[in-house]
Scaffold this motif. Sequence first.
Motif, PDB file in Angstrom:
ATOM      1  N   ILE A 188       0.840  -1.202   0.000  1.00 11.15           N
ATOM      2  CA  ILE A 188       0.000   0.000   0.000  1.00 11.15           C
ATOM      3  C   ILE A 188       0.875   1.252   0.000  1.00 11.15           C
ATOM      4  N   LEU A 189       1.919   1.247   0.801  1.00 11.76           N
ATOM      5  CA  LEU A 189       2.839   2.388   0.814  1.00 11.76           C
ATOM      6  C   LEU A 189       3.519   2.560  -0.538  1.00 11.76           C
ATOM      7  N   ALA A 190       3.912   1.449  -1.167  1.00  9.29           N
ATOM      8  CA  ALA A 190       4.572   1.523  -2.472  1.00  9.29           C
ATOM      9  C   ALA A 190       3.624   2.043  -3.549  1.00  9.29           C
ATOM     10  N   ALA A 191       2.324   1.772  -3.386  1.00  7.25           N
ATOM     11  CA  ALA A 191       1.334   2.208  -4.374  1.00  7.25           C
ATOM     12  C   ALA A 191       0.944   3.671  -4.214  1.00  7.25           C
ATOM     13  N   CYS A 192       1.368   4.281  -3.134  1.00  8.00           N
ATOM     14  CA  CYS A 192       1.026   5.679  -2.859  1.00  8.00           C
ATOM     15  C   CYS A 192       2.145   6.587  -3.362  1.00  8.00           C
ATOM     16  N   PRO A 193       1.904   7.390  -4.400  1.00  5.13           N
ATOM     17  CA  PRO A 193       2.979   8.208  -4.976  1.00  5.13           C
ATOM     18  C   PRO A 193       3.222   9.524  -4.254  1.00  5.13           C
ATOM     19  N   TRP A 194       2.483   9.771  -3.167  1.00  2.00           N
ATOM     20  CA  TRP A 194       2.594  11.042  -2.465  1.00  2.00           C
ATOM     21  C   TRP A 194       3.282  10.850  -1.119  1.00  2.00           C
ATOM     22  N   HIS A 195       3.815  11.938  -0.603  1.00  2.95           N
ATOM     23  CA  HIS A 195       4.502  11.881   0.697  1.00  2.95           C
ATOM     24  C   HIS A 195       3.515  11.516   1.803  1.00  2.95           C
ATOM     25  N   VAL A 196       3.901  10.541   2.607  1.00  3.20           N
ATOM     26  CA  VAL A 196       3.049  10.062   3.707  1.00  3.20           C
ATOM     27  C   VAL A 196       3.709  10.403   5.035  1.00  3.20           C
ATOM     28  N   HIS A 197       3.032  11.214   5.847  1.00  2.00           N
ATOM     29  CA  HIS A 197       3.571  11.500   7.179  1.00  2.00           C
ATOM     30  C   HIS A 197       2.882  10.659   8.256  1.00  2.00           C
TER      31      HIS A 197
END
Length: 263
Positions: A188-197
């Motif tokens: 899921i993190l790899a599929a998210c192209p935006w910065h995750v805080h």
Amino acid sequence: MKWTILSDNRSCDSRLSTEHGLSILLETERHKILLDTGASDVYIRNAEQLGIDLSDVDYVLISHGHSDHAGGLRYFMKQNQKAQVIVSPDAMSGHFFSKRGNLHSITTEWPEIDEDRLILIDQTCEIAEGIHAIAHIPQIHSMPKGNQNLYVQDANGDYIHDDFRHELALYVDGLLFTGCAHSGLENILAACPWHVHTVVGGFHLLDGQETDEELAALTQRLKTNYPETRFYTSHCTGDNVFEVMKVVMGEQLQSFRCGTIIK
């Protein structure tokens, strides 16, 4: 941004009921978003105890078709007359089963939803300003072993292992909601192209599935690859799993309960 846990397996407030389910109210400057609806009306009753009015929620995300995340939607639709429902069409059409213990259905009983209130998602897209749904998450990394007992019924009536194509994640202003993370937290993190805080949700890491060594390795990868990201979990994350992960991640990993409020 503010988020409040309305339904979970655990509680930090004696006034609030618990269940095997998950529901979170996310409030931003622009929108109110209900992230899943638990298994029943528990989240509605807990919201009332907390003085929260759900009638002005703008969007409801249903992360996947299992009843512990979508079973409460039919109660919400009676209380809220405007919110749009974000969901995968595969979640609404699927018949889902668990073989933990005896074979039993975990399919959601869906309410009638007017077309103008339904947002069907079959690809990653922007729902509204700052709100992104992430769909068809690539399975690059390993999947949670707890998935081995979860099935979907095909057109012939046969039970096949669920591939979780019906699972959605939601990204809002740096926060990533994982639902149950059946697709795997790393995927899921790899599929998210935006910065995750901030990552919030279940991790579907059940006690007695992954070994402590596998959990420690996963946690070390998360700590290394996402050093500035804070992780909040409960629901389908086991107590022992949390403790093993906590040893490696420290303050970077936190638990939540019914009644938890984070600003």
